[in-house]
Design an enzyme around this catalytic site. Structure first.
Site, PDB file in Angstrom:
ATOM      1  N   GLU A 193     -22.819  56.524 -51.907  1.00  0.00           N
ATOM      2  CA  GLU A 193     -21.553  55.517 -52.662  1.00  0.00           C
ATOM      3  C   GLU A 193     -22.537  54.276 -52.535  1.00  0.00           C
ATOM      4  O   GLU A 193     -23.058  53.930 -51.916  1.00  0.00           O
ATOM      5  CB  GLU A 193     -21.227  55.652 -50.642  1.00  0.00           C
ATOM      6  CG  GLU A 193     -19.335  54.599 -50.862  1.00  0.00           C
ATOM      7  CD  GLU A 193     -19.908  53.212 -50.585  1.00  0.00           C
ATOM      8  OE1 GLU A 193     -19.540  52.656 -51.780  1.00  0.00           O
ATOM      9  OE2 GLU A 193     -20.012  52.464 -49.596  1.00  0.00           O
TER      10      GLU A 193
ATOM     11  N   CYS B  89     -18.255  46.912 -50.144  1.00  0.00           N
ATOM     12  CA  CYS B  89     -19.330  47.329 -51.281  1.00  0.00           C
ATOM     13  C   CYS B  89     -17.452  47.589 -51.892  1.00  0.00           C
ATOM     14  O   CYS B  89     -17.378  47.015 -52.753  1.00  0.00           O
ATOM     15  CB  CYS B  89     -19.400  48.558 -51.055  1.00  0.00           C
ATOM     16  SG  CYS B  89     -18.183  50.114 -49.287  1.00  0.00           S
TER      17      CYS B  89
END
Length: 479
Positions: A226, A260
């Protein structure tokens, strides 16, 4: 409170020893069964909930974020751990699946087995919530875990591992933390030779992910990565502009923009662009940096933020609020830019600071096109008063998750998977896919009776086999 460089630096031999202990503990954990594992994880969840203030204080001390934000992070962690513990058996337990007409004489069973020991490499921006999206689900799937927290937030990782051992003393080695700089994470991934883990779950930059992937490739160790995002918000002409502006400011400035899946780009239809900019600026100007959000946790990130803002202005963008001067305080002030060219770094690269670009588009078709043009594809949001239109636009976006009339709505829903593609990485955490990410499918067939024509025996006459195959072919040719 000791943080950062006060922690031990673990090398490859330390990591191999930790993995060996974890593997030994994992055997008993796997054998304990679904019911016991669920009970143990729920005990741990209650332990974490009872120590929420302690965790929040360590998170705030190491990241600089306000304590109230850290407490919210703890709550999200609890929600996901609870879901993983309660749903692991349903998702991964043995179940019967269809055998099909050809194999009607067989009973088909599908189950998922734990992989073994999972190496988790966590980030510093959400040092509890983000890695627990792997740790909690991996444990629920029956694995052991060796966790390498960011070198900026080692205290969170050590406290997390210690809390598990205290809540579930019979399984103390099941979750261990190893600390150190990037070299420690590289060693866990196998850069210094096999570390012994069966999968690596990594959260961080795309550049670091490539290095981790290269290390994993040497031993064919699977990787879940990720790697961040450049999330876009699309605002239609009929949108509730107050709601959109409120969500954009929170999504862009929360945690000083160090999220993020935070908001970094906004594409607003031209007819509402000016009014939306005005409302965004009004709300952002009212924020008190240092109270609403903290400083940049990674000091070197300031250079990236400054470069993006300055280049955006050189490229012809407009600073609606802030600008280079807003970046000189210890806690950066919010920056709102508009009309920034699509090839400017503030649009193409992850900024990871309290900066948002609000660009105008002709219509929602152009908004979708621009949103999808990014190399990142983690999250997105759509604002429109029409639910049907919102869902239609969401279906055209290439991001892994989309919120309609909110931002980051998926983060607090543990049944939804999270992850992206491209520069955002690959694989999924959370939800059923998150549980399966840490398990291997195991197929079993049980012969129930002898078939009329046994296609798996040399004793069956060839003519009989030929007739059966031809019958099957004709059936498939018709339907």
């Amino acid at each position: 409170m000791t943080t950062g460089t006060d922690r031990a630096v673990h090398g490859i031999e330390d990591i191999r020893a930790a993995v060996a202990r974890a593997r030994s503990a994992g055997g008993a954990w796997t054998a304990s069964g679904w019911r016991e594992r669920r009970a143990a994880l729920l005990l741990w969840k209650r332990e974490l909930a009872g120590r929420a203030d302690e965790f929040a204080e360590v998170i705030a001390a190491e990241t600089g974020k306000p304590v109230q934000d850290a407490r919210s992070e703890v709550l999200l962690t609890l929600v996901h751990l609870d879901w993983a513990a309660r749903n692991a058996r349903r998702v991964l337990g043995r179940r019967r699946v269809s055998s099909g007409l050809l194999s009607i004489h067989q009973r088909a069973l599908l189950a998922y087995r734990p992989l073994g020991v999972i190496g988790v490499i966590g980030p510093w921006n959400y040092p509890l919530y983000t890695p627990m999206g792997s740790i909690g689900y991996a444990l629920a799937a029956g694995n052991a875990v060796v966790f390498k927290p960011s070198e900026l937030t080692p205290g969170v990782g050590l406290l997390l591992a210690r809390s598990f051992g205290e809540a579930v003393p019979g399984h103390a080695d099941l979750l261990q933390a190893v600390t150190g700089p990037g070299s420690t994470g590289a060693a866990l991934a196998g850069a210094d030779g096999p570390a012994g883990v069966d999968k690596v779950a990594f959260t961080g930059s795309p550049g670091t992910a490539r290095k981790v992937a290269a290390a994993c490739a040497a031993t064919l160790t699977p990787l879940l990565a990720e790697c961040g995002g450049k999330d876009a918000v699309l605002v239609a002409a009929d949108a509730d502009l107050d709601a959109a502006a409120d969500a954009i400011v929170w999504g862009a400035m929360g945690n000083a923009g160090q999220t993020c899946a935070g908001v970094e780009r906004v594409y607003a239809v031209a007819s509402v662009h000016e009014e939306l900019c005005s409302r965004i600026v009004s709300r952002a100007r009212a924020l008190a940096p240092g109270d609403a959000y903290g400083p940049l946790t990674l000091p070197s990130q300031l250079g990236v933020v400054e470069r993006h803002v300055k280049q955006a202005l050189v490229d012809g963008g407009t600073a609606r609020l802030g600008g280079p001067d807003a970046l000189r305080a210890s806690v950066l002030g919010p920056v709102v830019l508009s009309d920034v060219p699509e090839d400017s770094p503030a649009v193409t690269e992850e900024t990871f600071g309290p900066v948002v670009v609000v660009n105008r588009v002709r219509d929602m078709d152009e908004a979708v096109e621009r949103a999808n043009a990014s190399a990142y594809s983690l999250g997105a949001a759509v604002f429109t008063r029409s639910r049907a239109a919102g869902l239609a636009v969401a279906g055209r976006l290439g991001s892994g998750a989309v919120s309609v009339n909110s931002v980051l709505g998926f983060a607090a829903i543990p049944s939804l998977p999270f992850g992206g593609a491209g520069e955002s990485g690959y694989g999924r955490i959370h939800g059923e896919e998150g549980l399966r990410a840490f398990a291997a499918p195991h197929s079993v067939t049980v012969r129930r009776f002898a078939p009329v024509v046994d296609l798996t025996s040399f004793s069956t006459p060839r003519e009989k086999v030929a007739r059966a195959v031809e019958l099957g072919r004709k059936l498939h040719a018709r339907f």
